[in-house]
Enzyme design. Structure first.
Site, short mmCIF file in Angstrom:
data_model
loop_
_atom_site.label_atom_id
_atom_site.label_comp_id
_atom_site.label_asym_id
_atom_site.label_seq_id
_atom_site.Cartn_x
_atom_site.Cartn_y
_atom_site.Cartn_z
N LYS A 32 0.87 -1.20 0.00
CA LYS A 32 0.00 0.00 0.00
C LYS A 32 0.89 1.23 0.00
CE LYS A 32 -2.49 1.73 3.64
NZ LYS A 32 -2.38 3.19 3.68
N ASP A 59 -3.31 4.29 -2.24
CA ASP A 59 -4.29 4.77 -1.26
C ASP A 59 -4.30 6.31 -1.26
OD1 ASP A 59 -5.91 5.11 0.99
OD2 ASP A 59 -4.35 4.52 2.41
N LYS A 61 -7.36 8.06 -1.86
CA LYS A 61 -8.72 8.48 -1.40
C LYS A 61 -9.25 9.69 -2.16
CE LYS A 61 -8.00 6.84 3.37
NZ LYS A 61 -6.54 6.66 3.46
N ASP A 64 -13.75 14.40 -5.50
CA ASP A 64 -13.86 15.65 -6.26
C ASP A 64 -15.08 15.53 -7.17
OD1 ASP A 64 -13.26 18.11 -7.60
OD2 ASP A 64 -11.13 17.80 -7.20
N THR A 119 -11.90 6.02 10.18
CA THR A 119 -11.98 5.58 11.58
C THR A 119 -11.67 6.73 12.54
OG1 THR A 119 -9.82 4.62 11.17
CG2 THR A 119 -11.64 3.10 11.39
N ARG A 211 2.86 -1.19 10.77
CA ARG A 211 3.94 -1.30 11.76
C ARG A 211 4.26 -2.70 12.27
NH1 ARG A 211 1.32 3.70 14.73
NH2 ARG A 211 -0.43 2.68 13.65
#
Ligand code: C5P
Length: 231
Positions: A32, A59, A61, A64, A119, A211
């Site tokens: 990603k 990624d 996002k 528009d 989130t 991570r």
């Protein structure tokens, strides 16, 4: 559709990414690439990843007006990425336009995934700032249904929402789930987490793991453990 482990490459430079990739031998990875790395290094970073034989979830996002998103998606599709995303809150016309923009001359296209509610968005924020008075789970499911009806392939969601999304949109509709931790691992800033094994049980199609792999003493071993638990 096969399950897969996607590694969140939250690095800010090409150098840091390549040092990380050099720790793997000849596995074909699914990576990603987010805003930080893409805005720092540009499309060249995607070409380098592809040269090395890996898959890419880009990624960015997008959100528009439909025409702008359609044209931007067409550019991203030509960069040979495997998965891209947009905000479902841009509406059905934007999502349909995005899909049209993604189709390559040979008829293929990357998977198109929607973000429902981030989130980081709480029910309180939705109510006070976005003036949405519904329960957050209802909003997530409703946005997921809009995405499905617009022809998209799936949504990014918490593993804990994946069951709900599958019930509403069908089991073929993909769920891409971050918030993954090993049972004995640090949570960092993630609050609601699940293990790769739990995510499999719940029905995630792709897990996004950052991570726990990128900061592991042995990233290749941590990746293998994820694959072992999830696939
Ligand atoms: O390091 P960690 O495993 O927490 O990384 C998770 C990745 O998934 C990060 O790139 C993060 O931005 C992304 N993500 C997330 N939660 C979402 C959407 C994306 O953690 N709802």
């Amino acid at each position: 559709m096969n399950r897969d482990v996607i590694i969140a490459c939250d690095f800010s430079t090409k150098k840091a990414l390549l040092e990380f990739l050099d720790k793997f031998s000849d596995e074909q990875l699914y990576l990603k690439v987010g805003m930080e790395l893409y805005y720092a290094e540009g499309p060249e970073i995607l070409k380098e990843i592809k040269r090395r034989g890996h898959k890419i979830f880009l990624d960015l996002k997008l959100h528009d007006i439909p025409n702008t998103v359609k044209k931007a998606m067409s550019v991203l599709s030509n960069l040979d990425v495997d998965m891209v995303n947009l905000h479902a809150s841009g509406g059905s016309n934007m999502m349909k336009a995005a899909l049209e923009g993604l189709v390559r001359p040979d008829g293929t296209r990357p998977l198109l995934i929607a973000v429902t509610q981030l989130t980081s968005t709480s029910e309180q924020l939705m109510k006070e700032e976005l003036l949405i008075n519904e329960k957050i789970q209802d909003v997530v499911v409703s946005y997921a249904k809009n995405a499905k009806n617009s022809g998209l392939d799936g949504v990014v969601c918490s593993p804990l929402e994946a069951g709900m999304v599958k019930s509403a949109c069908g089991k073929e509709f993909l769920t891409i789930t971050p918030g993954i931790r090993f049972a004995d691992g640090e949570k960092g800033d993630q609050v609601r987490v699940t293990t790769p094994a739990m995510a499999k049980e719940i029905g995630s199609d792709f897990i996004v793991v950052g991570r726990p792999i990128t900061e592991a003493v042995d990233p290749a071993a941590a990746y293998k453990e994820c694959v072992k638990q999830f696939i």
